[in-house]
Design an enzyme around this catalytic site. Structure first.
Site, short mmCIF file in Angstrom:
data_model
loop_
_atom_site.label_atom_id
_atom_site.label_comp_id
_atom_site.label_asym_id
_atom_site.label_seq_id
_atom_site.Cartn_x
_atom_site.Cartn_y
_atom_site.Cartn_z
N HIS A 248 0.84 -1.20 0.00
CA HIS A 248 0.00 0.00 0.00
C HIS A 248 0.88 1.25 0.00
CE1 HIS A 248 -3.09 -2.60 2.34
NE2 HIS A 248 -3.58 -2.42 1.13
N LYS B 29 -15.70 -7.90 3.69
CA LYS B 29 -14.67 -8.36 4.63
C LYS B 29 -15.02 -7.96 6.05
CE LYS B 29 -10.80 -7.54 1.40
NZ LYS B 29 -9.72 -6.57 1.14
N ARG C 89 -2.40 -5.92 -8.35
CA ARG C 89 -1.28 -6.83 -8.13
C ARG C 89 -1.22 -7.95 -9.16
NH1 ARG C 89 -3.14 -7.76 -2.15
NH2 ARG C 89 -4.94 -7.95 -3.48
N SER D 105 -2.95 -7.64 2.97
CA SER D 105 -3.21 -7.50 4.41
C SER D 105 -3.54 -8.87 5.01
CB SER D 105 -4.38 -6.54 4.64
OG SER D 105 -4.07 -5.26 4.16
#
Ligand code: PNS
Length: 158
Positions: free
Chosen positions: A17, A41, A90, A128
């Site tokens: 990040h 989430k 990504r 994360s």
């Protein structure tokens, strides 16, 4: 003056990040890093902790501001007169959902553009969730997260 937002759940912020924050802040006049809720989430860190961690790691960058918002990204972007939404990509696996979100946000407000920035290849494996999995099992996360937030991240696993 170009104002951009880099939204995310940042649960917690990683070196991946921070790399996107540093690179995008160089090409924008002002960058707001905003913690938003991802309805898909369940967060591990509360919003205050996530904001605190982001403030610590972005302190050296004067055109970067940290904020949070409980609601739709596009509503916040309109309120703050944001021109550009920055998203990090990504892998191909990120693409399909990010593409869908970009198109939905375009539908909601066609004046706000989404720009995708490719990850630094050093961090293409990083997320994360991976950080939390390693930390929860007692592994060393020091190469994965900015040093300023390392101790805050591992605190919840003690
Ligand atoms: O870091 P994440 O979890 O990939 O970030 C996703 C996030 C928080 C940017 C996304 O869930 C979001 O925009 N949430 C706010 C609610 C919203 O605007 N939803 C509509 C987007 S299609």
């Amino acid at each position: 003056m170009t104002i951009a937002i880099y939204p995310g759940s940042f649960d917690p912020v990683t070196k991946g990040h921070l790399d996107i924050i540093i690179r995008s802040s160089k090409i924008m006049d002002h960058l707001i890093v905003a913690v938003l809720e991802n309805p898909r989430k369940v967060a591990s860190y509360n919003i205050e902790k996530r904001v605190e961690m982001l403030k610590l790691v972005t302190e050296p960058y004067p055109n970067v501001e940290v904020d949070y918002y409980k609601g739709l990204l596009i509503d916040y972007a309109e309120q703050k007169k944001i021109d550009i939404i920055v998203k990090g990509l990504r892998a191909i696996s990120d693409f399909e959902f990010e593409f869908q979100m970009a198109l939905v946000n375009q539908k909601l407000n066609p004046a706000i553009e989404t720009l995708f920035m490719m990850t630094n290849s050093k961090y293409s494996y990083l997320s994360s969730s991976i950080v939390k999995e390693i930390a929860a099992l007692g592994g060393d996360i020091s190469s994965l997260v900015p040093p300023e937030v390392h101790d805050i991240i591992i605190e919840i696993y003690k």
